[in-house]
Design a protein around this motif. Structure first.
Motif, PDB file in Angstrom:
ATOM      1  N   ARG A  25       5.728  -0.410  -2.576  1.00  0.00           N
ATOM      2  CA  ARG A  25       6.504  -0.780  -3.760  1.00  0.00           C
ATOM      3  C   ARG A  25       5.593  -0.976  -4.959  1.00  0.00           C
ATOM      4  NH1 ARG A  25       8.270  -5.008  -6.721  1.00  0.00           N
ATOM      5  NH2 ARG A  25      10.399  -4.838  -7.558  1.00  0.00           N
ATOM      6  N   ALA A  26       4.457  -1.659  -4.759  1.00  0.00           N
ATOM      7  CA  ALA A  26       3.529  -1.880  -5.868  1.00  0.00           C
ATOM      8  C   ALA A  26       2.997  -0.556  -6.412  1.00  0.00           C
ATOM      9  CB  ALA A  26       2.378  -2.768  -5.422  1.00  0.00           C
ATOM     10  N   ALA A  27       2.799   0.426  -5.530  1.00  0.00           N
ATOM     11  CA  ALA A  27       2.307   1.740  -5.952  1.00  0.00           C
ATOM     12  C   ALA A  27       3.430   2.677  -6.358  1.00  0.00           C
ATOM     13  CB  ALA A  27       1.494   2.369  -4.820  1.00  0.00           C
ATOM     14  N   SER A  28       4.664   2.155  -6.380  1.00  0.00           N
ATOM     15  CA  SER A  28       5.845   2.957  -6.728  1.00  0.00           C
ATOM     16  C   SER A  28       5.933   4.203  -5.844  1.00  0.00           C
ATOM     17  CB  SER A  28       5.812   3.362  -8.210  1.00  0.00           C
ATOM     18  OG  SER A  28       7.056   3.901  -8.610  1.00  0.00           O
ATOM     19  N   ALA A  29       5.649   4.008  -4.544  1.00  0.00           N
ATOM     20  CA  ALA A  29       5.634   5.130  -3.607  1.00  0.00           C
ATOM     21  C   ALA A  29       6.698   4.997  -2.537  1.00  0.00           C
ATOM     22  CB  ALA A  29       4.255   5.222  -2.955  1.00  0.00           C
ATOM     23  N   SER A  30       7.584   4.010  -2.659  1.00  0.00           N
ATOM     24  CA  SER A  30       8.620   3.836  -1.646  1.00  0.00           C
ATOM     25  C   SER A  30       9.526   5.050  -1.556  1.00  0.00           C
ATOM     26  CB  SER A  30       9.447   2.586  -1.954  1.00  0.00           C
ATOM     27  OG  SER A  30       8.632   1.423  -1.943  1.00  0.00           O
ATOM     28  N   ASP A  31       9.811   5.682  -2.718  1.00  0.00           N
ATOM     29  CA  ASP A  31      10.701   6.849  -2.717  1.00  0.00           C
ATOM     30  C   ASP A  31      10.094   8.020  -1.958  1.00  0.00           C
ATOM     31  OD1 ASP A  31       8.779   6.871  -4.883  1.00  0.00           O
ATOM     32  OD2 ASP A  31       9.754   8.706  -5.584  1.00  0.00           O
ATOM     33  N   PRO A  60      11.495  12.730   6.606  1.00  0.00           N
ATOM     34  CA  PRO A  60      12.477  12.686   7.704  1.00  0.00           C
ATOM     35  C   PRO A  60      12.272  11.513   8.647  1.00  0.00           C
ATOM     36  CG  PRO A  60      10.913  14.489   8.000  1.00  0.00           C
ATOM     37  CD  PRO A  60      10.712  13.969   6.610  1.00  0.00           C
ATOM     38  N   ASP A  61      11.012  11.137   8.926  1.00  0.00           N
ATOM     39  CA  ASP A  61      10.727  10.051   9.866  1.00  0.00           C
ATOM     40  C   ASP A  61      10.054   8.866   9.190  1.00  0.00           C
ATOM     41  OD1 ASP A  61      11.729  11.505  12.097  1.00  0.00           O
ATOM     42  OD2 ASP A  61       9.854  12.642  12.158  1.00  0.00           O
ATOM     43  N   GLY A  62      10.151   8.794   7.867  1.00  0.00           N
ATOM     44  CA  GLY A  62       9.564   7.669   7.160  1.00  0.00           C
ATOM     45  C   GLY A  62       8.074   7.556   7.383  1.00  0.00           C
ATOM     46  N   LEU A  63       7.615   6.347   7.694  1.00  0.00           N
ATOM     47  CA  LEU A  63       6.192   6.120   7.916  1.00  0.00           C
ATOM     48  C   LEU A  63       5.668   6.821   9.161  1.00  0.00           C
ATOM     49  CD1 LEU A  63       5.909   2.326   7.013  1.00  0.00           C
ATOM     50  CD2 LEU A  63       4.910   4.238   5.746  1.00  0.00           C
ATOM     51  N   GLN A 120      -1.535  10.622  -5.403  1.00  0.00           N
ATOM     52  CA  GLN A 120      -2.211   9.529  -6.100  1.00  0.00           C
ATOM     53  C   GLN A 120      -1.553   8.185  -5.793  1.00  0.00           C
ATOM     54  OE1 GLN A 120      -2.142   9.382 -10.532  1.00  0.00           O
ATOM     55  NE2 GLN A 120      -4.380   9.415 -10.360  1.00  0.00           N
ATOM     56  N   ARG A 121      -0.230   8.165  -5.725  1.00  0.00           N
ATOM     57  CA  ARG A 121       0.468   6.918  -5.420  1.00  0.00           C
ATOM     58  C   ARG A 121       0.231   6.485  -3.979  1.00  0.00           C
ATOM     59  NH1 ARG A 121       6.487   7.791  -6.829  1.00  0.00           N
ATOM     60  NH2 ARG A 121       6.023  10.011  -6.884  1.00  0.00           N
ATOM     61  N   LEU A 122       0.176   7.440  -3.058  1.00  0.00           N
ATOM     62  CA  LEU A 122      -0.099   7.094  -1.660  1.00  0.00           C
ATOM     63  C   LEU A 122      -1.529   6.578  -1.499  1.00  0.00           C
ATOM     64  CD1 LEU A 122       1.707  10.028   0.194  1.00  0.00           C
ATOM     65  CD2 LEU A 122       2.400   7.626   0.135  1.00  0.00           C
ATOM     66  N   ARG A 123      -2.456   7.155  -2.247  1.00  0.00           N
ATOM     67  CA  ARG A 123      -3.846   6.658  -2.189  1.00  0.00           C
ATOM     68  C   ARG A 123      -3.921   5.230  -2.725  1.00  0.00           C
ATOM     69  NH1 ARG A 123      -5.301  12.052  -3.970  1.00  0.00           N
ATOM     70  NH2 ARG A 123      -5.459  11.285  -6.115  1.00  0.00           N
ATOM     71  N   LEU A 124      -3.166   4.948  -3.787  1.00  0.00           N
ATOM     72  CA  LEU A 124      -3.144   3.595  -4.333  1.00  0.00           C
ATOM     73  C   LEU A 124      -2.537   2.628  -3.315  1.00  0.00           C
ATOM     74  CD1 LEU A 124      -3.488   1.538  -6.582  1.00  0.00           C
ATOM     75  CD2 LEU A 124      -1.311   2.326  -7.566  1.00  0.00           C
ATOM     76  N   ALA A 125      -1.453   3.049  -2.652  1.00  0.00           N
ATOM     77  CA  ALA A 125      -0.847   2.198  -1.630  1.00  0.00           C
ATOM     78  C   ALA A 125      -1.836   1.921  -0.506  1.00  0.00           C
ATOM     79  CB  ALA A 125       0.412   2.865  -1.089  1.00  0.00           C
ATOM     80  N   ARG A 126      -2.602   2.929  -0.104  1.00  0.00           N
ATOM     81  CA  ARG A 126      -3.598   2.742   0.954  1.00  0.00           C
ATOM     82  C   ARG A 126      -4.640   1.706   0.545  1.00  0.00           C
ATOM     83  NH1 ARG A 126      -6.503   8.110   2.824  1.00  0.00           N
ATOM     84  NH2 ARG A 126      -7.230   8.036   0.646  1.00  0.00           N
ATOM     85  N   ALA A 127      -5.079   1.751  -0.714  1.00  0.00           N
ATOM     86  CA  ALA A 127      -6.058   0.783  -1.200  1.00  0.00           C
ATOM     87  C   ALA A 127      -5.464  -0.625  -1.224  1.00  0.00           C
ATOM     88  CB  ALA A 127      -6.529   1.178  -2.604  1.00  0.00           C
ATOM     89  N   LEU A 128      -4.186  -0.745  -1.569  1.00  0.00           N
ATOM     90  CA  LEU A 128      -3.551  -2.066  -1.610  1.00  0.00           C
ATOM     91  C   LEU A 128      -3.331  -2.617  -0.208  1.00  0.00           C
ATOM     92  CD1 LEU A 128      -0.947  -1.448  -4.465  1.00  0.00           C
ATOM     93  CD2 LEU A 128      -3.098  -2.722  -4.593  1.00  0.00           C
ATOM     94  N   VAL A 129      -3.023  -1.740   0.753  1.00  0.00           N
ATOM     95  CA  VAL A 129      -2.864  -2.193   2.140  1.00  0.00           C
ATOM     96  C   VAL A 129      -4.184  -2.757   2.666  1.00  0.00           C
ATOM     97  CG1 VAL A 129      -2.463  -1.403   4.510  1.00  0.00           C
ATOM     98  CG2 VAL A 129      -0.943  -0.655   2.682  1.00  0.00           C
ATOM     99  N   ALA A 130      -5.304  -2.152   2.285  1.00  0.00           N
ATOM    100  CA  ALA A 130      -6.610  -2.638   2.735  1.00  0.00           C
ATOM    101  C   ALA A 130      -6.875  -4.055   2.246  1.00  0.00           C
ATOM    102  CB  ALA A 130      -7.718  -1.697   2.252  1.00  0.00           C
ATOM    103  N   ASP A 131      -6.293  -4.424   1.096  1.00  0.00           N
ATOM    104  CA  ASP A 131      -6.394  -5.773   0.543  1.00  0.00           C
ATOM    105  C   ASP A 131      -7.834  -6.281   0.522  1.00  0.00           C
ATOM    106  OD1 ASP A 131      -5.384  -8.083  -0.622  1.00  0.00           O
ATOM    107  OD2 ASP A 131      -5.123  -9.091   1.315  1.00  0.00           O
TER     108      ASP A 131
END
Length: 566
Positions: free
Chosen positions: A440-446, A452-455, A472-483
């Motif tokens: 959501r923070a990376a605006s990548a939920s859509d 078809p199988d989500g995550l 680019q948004r998925l890479r940002l999400a990956r960086a945020l997941v690493a926290d």
């Protein structure tokens, strides 16, 4: 210097391809020794069969049924021994091949990880790819053929001793003829070696060219350079084909020599044996045995020439692997690592004067984008500098410590093949709630919702099913997941539209609340949400403050973030 995966004994610090092959064999001493023993048993059992046949023929000529039965049973025993040893030898050969080939893969991957970001600058992509697709096969063959080659040598020596005992002239023909045959075949090995070396160089260069074209295809089409690069690739491909034809020509001569020379040798020994039999110097059984030996010698001679060929190929491949393994990283751990306090600390780039305060959302705007990248490289210790964390120079810290506490996320990062969940959370430490929050923070939920199988959906190579902005948004999400404790982002919204960028700008600071974050950007949307903005020109800090204050008081900053437009 040692090159090995974690927990493995290191490769000797040597530039010798021969020593590398010996090292590979020594990694599995028991398996390799078993292969040698079985190879010798397999070949010697075959070498003794003509002698048993000859003795049985002599027993038959004397009408000695006991001798015929005895040597018939010996022949049966040798046949069973040969079959069992052959099966076990083949199993050992396959395992030795796999062990040598895939240990080389392990070492190559470990070296790539050790070199890190320096790898693309030190080695062409095609060179690394060719090691994984071609060289490991040749190295595996070189280890595999050793057992058969050793068995062939022992078998030839056994045959020579038996023939010398039965007939000195015929024995001398074999003893002297085999080295002559090997010398003639050896004359073809050197040109084959040279042609294989040239072919391998051309193959690596062409693979690199293909990778460059594919990765930059969109840009090439945009600037009209596709026909030029296609023509260049076609020319290099034809040059590679020419090298391949040259290798095949020498290989064909080698194969022909392996058939013609032993065949001529067989004719010679058979003719001499027949003359000696007619003269009464040898018995009929010995003549049959001599013929069997000369027919048998075709096999070990072919094994020896094949061994020379494969060892030559393996040596060429091992030389390239050793060349890669000998590369040293640009950054190394200090002899004695310093300690750094726990918790967020101020990250400082001494050269530019950039100071990243702990626990805040900071933005860095540079008049020249390359200056921002250089600063981040120093703060993340991807280049050597005087940058500090908690006042401790980064060069005095172990690289693992720096990587654990400071994460650099730039647009050169890649998406890898596999399940998207594992791609976003490689360590499997985040739950679904954390993944959803990062998306959501990376605006990548859509992006995930459309799969078809989500995550659990599979990501293709380099994430090619996603657009540039989606990657680019998925890479940002990956960086945020690493926290990470400290996150350094380089132009994280350069490929997204304005509406998506606005959502990311509003959510990023909230997602990183209380964590140290530095975003290198000239986007007013991101700059406006930063707690603190640093403006850099000519590689030095020239102004600091809020986005609004800098926009009103610093013309150079205003020109940079407005792209020269008021």
């Amino acid at each position: 210097m040692r090159f090995s995966p974690a927990g493995e004994p290191g490769v000797p610090d040597s530039r010798s391809a021969t020593r590398y092959l010996i090292w590979l064999a020594a990694r599995h001493k028991l398996l390799f020794s078993a292969g040698l023993l079985l190879g010798v048993t397999w070949m010697v059992a075959q070498a003794l069969m003509p002698a048993a046949v000859g003795r049985a023929v002599d027993g038959l000529s004397r009408r000695d049924s006991d001798a015929l039965l005895t040597w018939g049973l010996v022949l049966l025993g040798l046949g069973v021994l040969q079959a069992v040893a052959g099966i076990l030898r083949h199993q050992c050969a396959v395992r030795n091949w796999l062990a040598a080939a895939y240990r080389t893969v392990q070492l190559t991957v470990a070296t790539a990880n050790r070199l890190g970001a320096a790898l693309p600058r030190r080695v062409a992509t095609g060179e690394v790819v060719s090691i994984g697709t071609s060289d490991i096969e040749q190295i595996g063959h070189a280890i595999d053929i050793t057992a058969r080659g050793t068995g062939a040598l022992v078998a030839i020596a056994t045959v020579a001793v038996i023939l010398l005992d039965a007939s000195m002239p015929l024995g001398l023909v074999v003893v002297l003829g085999v080295p002559v045959l090997m010398a003639v075949v050896g004359l073809l090995i050197r040109p084959l070696h040279r042609q294989q070396h040239a072919y391998r160089d051309a193959e690596g260069a062409l693979t690199t060219r293909a990778g460059d074209i594919v990765s930059g295809l969109r840009v090439l089409r945009g600037v009209g350079g596709e026909p030029v690069l296609s023509a260049r690739y076609r020319d290099e491909s034809q040059a590679l084909r020419t090298h391949g034809v040259r290798v095949a020509r020498v290989q064909a001569l080698l194969e022909a020599a392996q058939v013609l020379l032993p065949g001529a040798f067989l004719v010679l020994v058979t003719w001499l044996g027949a003359r000696f039999a007619l003269a009464g110097q040898i018995s009929a059984g010995q003549l049959v045995a001599f013929y069997g030996y000369t027919a048998f010698l075709v096999s070990p001679l072919r094994q020896l020439t094949e061994a020379v060929d494969k060892l030559t190929r393996g040596h060429v491949a091992a030389r390239r692997v050793v060349r890669l393994l000998q590369l040293t990283p640009e950054l190394v751990d200090p002899a004695r690592s310093a300690t750094v306090p726990d918790g967020p600390g101020e990250l400082v780039d001494v050269e530019s004067g950039v100071r990243v305060p702990p626990g805040r959302f900071t933005a860095l705007a540079a008049a020249v984008p390359e200056d921002a990248v250089a600063i981040v490289d120093r703060l993340g210790r991807y280049t050597d500098s005087d940058a500090t964390l908690h006042g401790v120079p980064l060069r005095e810290l172990a690289l693992a410590t720096v990587r654990e506490r400071v994460l650099v996320a730039d647009n050169d990062a890649r998406l890898f093949t596999g399940q998207l969940r594992a791609e976003l959370d490689p360590h499997g430490a985040a739950d679904d709630a954390a993944l959803d929050a990062a998306l959501r923070a990376a605006s990548a939920s859509d992006i995930v919702d459309a799969l078809p199988d989500g995550l659990d959906s599979l990501v293709a190579e380099r994430g090619r099913e996603f657009s540039g902005g989606q990657q680019q948004r998925l890479r940002l999400a990956r960086a945020l997941v690493a926290d990470p404790e400290t996150l350094l982002l380089v132009e994280p919204t350069s490929a997204v539209d304005a509406h998506t960028e606005a959502r990311i700008a509003a959510r990023l600071g909230v997602a990183r609340d209380g964590r140290t974050t530095l975003v290198c950007t000239t986007s007013p949307l991101l700059l406006g949400h930063a707690d603190h903005v640093i403006f850099v020109e000519d590689g030095k800090v020239v102004a600091e403050g809020s986005h609004a204050d800098l926009h009103d008081t610093e013309p150079r900053y205003r020109s940079t973030v407005s792209r020269g437009e008021d």
